[in-house]
Write an enzyme that holds these catalytic residues in place. Structure first.
Site, mmCIF file in Angstrom:
data_model
loop_
_atom_site.group_PDB
_atom_site.id
_atom_site.type_symbol
_atom_site.label_atom_id
_atom_site.label_comp_id
_atom_site.label_asym_id
_atom_site.label_seq_id
_atom_site.Cartn_x
_atom_site.Cartn_y
_atom_site.Cartn_z
ATOM 1 N N ASP A 414 28.318 -5.330 30.925
ATOM 2 C CA ASP A 414 29.058 -5.091 29.711
ATOM 3 C C ASP A 414 28.025 -4.843 28.608
ATOM 4 O O ASP A 414 26.870 -5.229 28.748
ATOM 5 C CB ASP A 414 29.885 -6.348 29.414
ATOM 6 C CG ASP A 414 30.841 -6.138 28.270
ATOM 7 O OD1 ASP A 414 31.398 -5.041 28.172
ATOM 8 O OD2 ASP A 414 31.023 -7.075 27.488
ATOM 9 N N ASP A 608 30.695 -11.234 29.096
ATOM 10 C CA ASP A 608 30.542 -12.447 28.311
ATOM 11 C C ASP A 608 31.483 -13.568 28.756
ATOM 12 O O ASP A 608 31.544 -14.613 28.143
ATOM 13 C CB ASP A 608 30.626 -12.168 26.813
ATOM 14 C CG ASP A 608 32.003 -11.700 26.400
ATOM 15 O OD1 ASP A 608 32.933 -11.792 27.223
ATOM 16 O OD2 ASP A 608 32.145 -11.254 25.261
ATOM 17 N N ASP A 612 35.865 -10.652 29.163
ATOM 18 C CA ASP A 612 35.839 -9.806 30.345
ATOM 19 C C ASP A 612 36.385 -10.488 31.591
ATOM 20 O O ASP A 612 36.116 -10.050 32.690
ATOM 21 C CB ASP A 612 34.391 -9.351 30.616
ATOM 22 C CG ASP A 612 33.817 -8.598 29.432
ATOM 23 O OD1 ASP A 612 34.504 -7.690 28.935
ATOM 24 O OD2 ASP A 612 32.708 -8.925 28.990
HETATM 25 P P1 ADP Z 1 32.671 -3.857 25.190
HETATM 26 O O1 ADP Z 1 33.010 -3.266 26.514
HETATM 27 O O2 ADP Z 1 31.545 -3.151 24.527
HETATM 28 O O3 ADP Z 1 32.477 -5.327 25.227
HETATM 29 P P2 ADP Z 1 35.403 -4.221 24.319
HETATM 30 O O4 ADP Z 1 36.140 -3.668 25.493
HETATM 31 O O5 ADP Z 1 35.345 -5.685 24.160
HETATM 32 O O6 ADP Z 1 33.931 -3.589 24.253
HETATM 33 O O7 ADP Z 1 36.039 -3.566 23.007
HETATM 34 C C1 ADP Z 1 36.087 -2.186 22.824
HETATM 35 C C2 ADP Z 1 36.315 -1.818 21.393
HETATM 36 O O8 ADP Z 1 37.564 -2.358 20.960
HETATM 37 C C3 ADP Z 1 35.280 -2.401 20.461
HETATM 38 O O9 ADP Z 1 34.180 -1.549 20.299
HETATM 39 C C4 ADP Z 1 36.070 -2.524 19.156
HETATM 40 O O10 ADP Z 1 36.073 -1.308 18.457
HETATM 41 C C5 ADP Z 1 37.472 -2.835 19.646
HETATM 42 N N1 ADP Z 1 37.735 -4.279 19.661
HETATM 43 C C6 ADP Z 1 37.872 -5.069 20.739
HETATM 44 N N2 ADP Z 1 38.099 -6.350 20.385
HETATM 45 C C7 ADP Z 1 38.080 -6.372 19.038
HETATM 46 C C8 ADP Z 1 38.240 -7.394 18.051
HETATM 47 N N3 ADP Z 1 38.456 -8.663 18.381
HETATM 48 N N4 ADP Z 1 38.165 -7.046 16.762
HETATM 49 C C9 ADP Z 1 37.926 -5.774 16.415
HETATM 50 N N5 ADP Z 1 37.773 -4.783 17.285
HETATM 51 C C10 ADP Z 1 37.852 -5.056 18.588
HETATM 52 MG MG MG Z 2 33.037 -7.124 25.852
#
Ligand code: ADP
Ligand code: MG
Length: 721
Positions: A414, A608, A612
């Protein structure tokens, strides 16, 4: 989530060495304590105070087993010495045969040997035979009935008994060879060998509870204005606990007074101290280096993260890997097989008119065979590897995970919080006309309060830093991989990625222009229009590049999976020279994982642990980054409580090393037994030699297993091959 919890594998652990008790030695819960071998039972008897001592009547008197063993060794040596008199006759034949006047003297010696040997037979042979007979009486389920009936120790006792009886007959008759020395020495070596082996096993598996040893026994608390020293076991939550410089922390808690540096190496393997001040969390078992601290206890005793780690390790130990089940199946046939060979050798010689040499060859076969490598290799090796991993801050949930980790060929990582530091930095805020930065922050922080995403921490912290308070949110909801929504003062707000906002038909253009290419952009909107945009800068973890490089050198293909947009994702991927797939929703990540697995490879997913969870659960090995404090709420089979990515290649390296050691042990067991049993069957080995060889073989097995998982961290980082 894993197939580990099959109850048929749930083991009983040996009261002496804590290794799993083999199925054929279990007594179905009849007695409170069970032992994995005669050696452990014997050693436990030695260590335990004698019954008399329990009564307090004869304090300090060693148990009778000590006397028996000591007496056995002493007498066996004497028997060996006196037996030389008779060997002269065997070696030199008639020339050295006693002249008529000396015959009574020789007879006297023969009777003396008979007497000494019978003492050894009673003191050492009876416990050995007694244990074997107990095994025969063991009630066992239909499935394992057969295994329980065969015990090599019992046949050894029969063989020794036969040699002794034969010698007695020859003594009384006044002619024929005497085997008192063999009988006595075999009993001594078998008992002593199994006893020493039990000690080696106990030491090799011994450090159970070692982690908790770093928690101090006494603690200072402030109760009702008074500072008292109390037993750590009596600490309660909310207690105010003092930890002075140089002392270990007795509880999980938050600093309420003071500042210091903390050594957490006992949990994370990380030598570098961490600075802490008011408000920071500390874990039991870490050491306060500099200043005096007062903590408010949040977790005490069995609730501490350390205790949880210890419990996980304990459970992990009892779930055996597949390779062990294979070894168990082999060992189920091994003992009966050896018995058949021994009986065959005896029968063949008996039919050819040489029952005595048949007896000794059969006895040698039984004595040299070493089934322990089969039963011991995997449990000892996995246990050592799990423990060594824990010292680096890697908590692995079972030996099965260890086995899978060794076979992993692809790792998905991730991005946010895994390859990049958990802490993001708020680089820029843009707001729509009529919306202030503070308002935007208050609303966003309100929505984020329930979120565990790294984005949430920055927005909430920044709001508080500016002296504002998160808004009250109703009907808040997480939209996985997209963001959040909820009602603030009746108005429906959503916060998240560009994708989320666009999907609601709202334009994400700002007059200020597109967000900086490399930042994570988070948008806040109500049902009509865009309200604000936050740009969050992320930095690579300092160990990310080395970790990716190490994985590649191990022949493991690393790929980054992210829900973020291509801009920031590609920047990170370029910096790490890593393949990347961006703009993924959690379901897309799952599909990705599945297709990689469909290619027949075992895959690991590193995330994390909180955001995930589904993806971690779907991988063959789910590796969660995080702190020990998060352990309870995290998904995954492996928890990197050291919170460092360089532990990912280290985990795989430890697993591979452990599996290699197990295979090495099985290979040793196979060749040793094949060669040893063959030599014994053709009569090249005396029983005494065979018994000693068996003892050394088991020490070799223990030695090989002990080293399992010993991988140097720096070696993994700059490993070549
Ligand atoms: P990554 O795979 O990089 O961990 P995530 O799947 O957790 O990313 O999230 C993807 C996108 O969704 C983030 O880049 C953000 O723009 C948005 N996002 C996810 N969770 C949140 C949150 N709690 N607050 C604000 N934006 C979020
Ligand atoms: Mg993530």
């Amino acid at each position: 989530m894993t197939q580990a919890g099959r109850s048929s594998l749930a083991s009983v652990e040996c009261l002496h060495c804590a290794l799993p008790v083999p199925v054929y030695r279990r007594d179905g819960g009849r007695s409170s304590g069970q032992f994995c071998c005669f050696g452990c039972r014997f050693a436990h008897g030695l260590a335990r105070p004698s019954a008399a001592e329990d009564d307090g009547a004869l304090g300090g008197l060693p148990s009778t087993l000590v006397l028996r063993l000591g007496l056995g060794i002493f007498l066996a040596i004497n028997i060996m010495v006196f037996s030389w008199i008779f060997y002269s006759g065997e070696v030199f034949g008639a020339v050295a045969a006693p002249d008529e006047p000396y015959r009574p003297l020789f007879a006297l010696f023969a009777y003396l040997l008979m007497f000494l040997c019978s003492v050894v037979v009673v003191s050492l042979g009876f416990p050995l035979a007694g244990d074997a007979v107990d095994r025969m009486r063991t009630p066992i389920g239909a499935h394992t009935r057969f295994r329980g009936r065969v015990d090599a120790n019992l046949l050894i006792c029969i063989g020794v008994g036969a040699a002794f009886t034969l010698s007695v007959i020859h003594t009384v008759r006044g002619q024929g060879s005497l085997y008192y020395d063999t009988a006595a020495m075999v009993l001594v070596i078998v008992t002593l060998g199994q006893y020493l082996e039990a000690g080696a096993k106990r030491r090799a598996s011994g450090a159970a509870g070692a982690l908790l040893a770093s928690v101090p026994r006494r603690a200072w608390v402030r109760r009702g204005g008074e500072v008292l020293e109390i037993d750590s076991a009596d600490l309660a939550r909310e207690d105010e606990v003092r930890v002075r410089a140089g002392e270990a922390v007795p509880v999980d808690g938050r600093v309420i007074e003071g500042a210091s540096r903390i050594d957490e190496s006992s949990m994370t393997g990380e030598a570098r101290p961490r600075d802490v001040r008011e408000g920071d969390r500390l874990l039991a078992g870490s050491v306060n280096l500099d200043g005096a601290l007062w903590l408010r206890a949040e977790g005490v005793g069995q609730e501490t993260a350390l205790a949880r780690v210890e419990r996980m390790l304990d459970e992990a130990r009892l779930r055996q890997p597949r390779i062990q089940r294979a070894a168990d199946r082999v060992s189920a046939w091994f003992v009966p097989g050896v018995v058949l060979v021994a009986l065959g050798v005896f029968a063949w010689h008996a039919l050819n008119g040489a029952p005595t040499s048949g007896l000794f060859r059969a006895l040698s076969v039984l004595l040299i065979s070493c089934p322990c490598a089969l039963g011991l290799a995997a449990p000892l090796a996995t246990w050592n590897a799990l423990r060594k991993a824990a010292r680096h801050g890697i908590v692995i949930d079972s030996a099965i995970t260890l086995e899978r980790a060794a076979a992993v060929r692809a790792v998905f990582l991730d991005k946010t919080g895994t390859l990049t530091a958990r802490r993001l930095r708020l680089a820029r805020i843009d707001t729509a006309p009529g919306v202030s930065e503070i308002q935007a922050l208050e609303w966003s922080a309100g929505l984020e309060l329930t979120s565990l995403h790294p984005i949430a921490d920055v927005l909430v912290d920044e709001t508080e830093r500016r002296g504002a308070r998160p808004a009250t949110v109703e009907a808040g909801k997480t939209l996985p991989g997209l963001g959040l929504e909820g009602r603030v003062a009746g108005r429906l707000l959503c916060l998240g990625s560009q994708r989320l906002i666009s999907s609601r038909g709202i334009d994400t253009e700002f007059p200020a222009g597109a967000p900086e290419e490399a930042t994570i952009a988070v948008y806040l909107a109500d049902e009509e229009r865009l309200l604000a945009r936050f740009e969050l800068a992320e930095v690579l973890r300092e160990d990310a590049a080395a970790a990716v490089e190490a994985l590649r050198r191990m022949g493991v293909e690393p790929t980054m999976l992210t829900g973020d947009r291509a801009g920031p994702a590609n920047r990170i991927a370029r910096a790490l020279n890593l393949a990347v797939v961006s703009d993924l929703l959690p379901d897309d990540k799952l599909r990705h994982l599945e297709s990689a697995r469909a290619a027949g490879r075992l895959v690991a997913m590193v995330g994390d642990g909180i955001n995930d969870s589904p993806v971690l659960a779907a991988a063959d090995v789910g590796i969660a980054m995080g702190s020990a404090a998060d352990l309870a709420k995290q998904a995954g089979n492996v928890h990197l409580i050291a919170d460092r990515v360089d532990r990912v290649p280290l985990t795989l390296a430890i697993a591979r090393h452990a599996m290699l050691r197990i295979r090495l042990n099985l290979a040793w067991a196979f060749s040793y037994n094949t060669i040893g049993i063959t030599l014994a069957a053709v009569g090249w080995l005396t029983p005494v030699f065979a018994a000693s060889a068996m003892f050394f073989s088991s020490l070799i097995v223990v030695g090989i297993s002990r080293g399992a998982g010993s991988v140097r961290r720096d070696r993994v980082e700059d490993a070549t091959s």
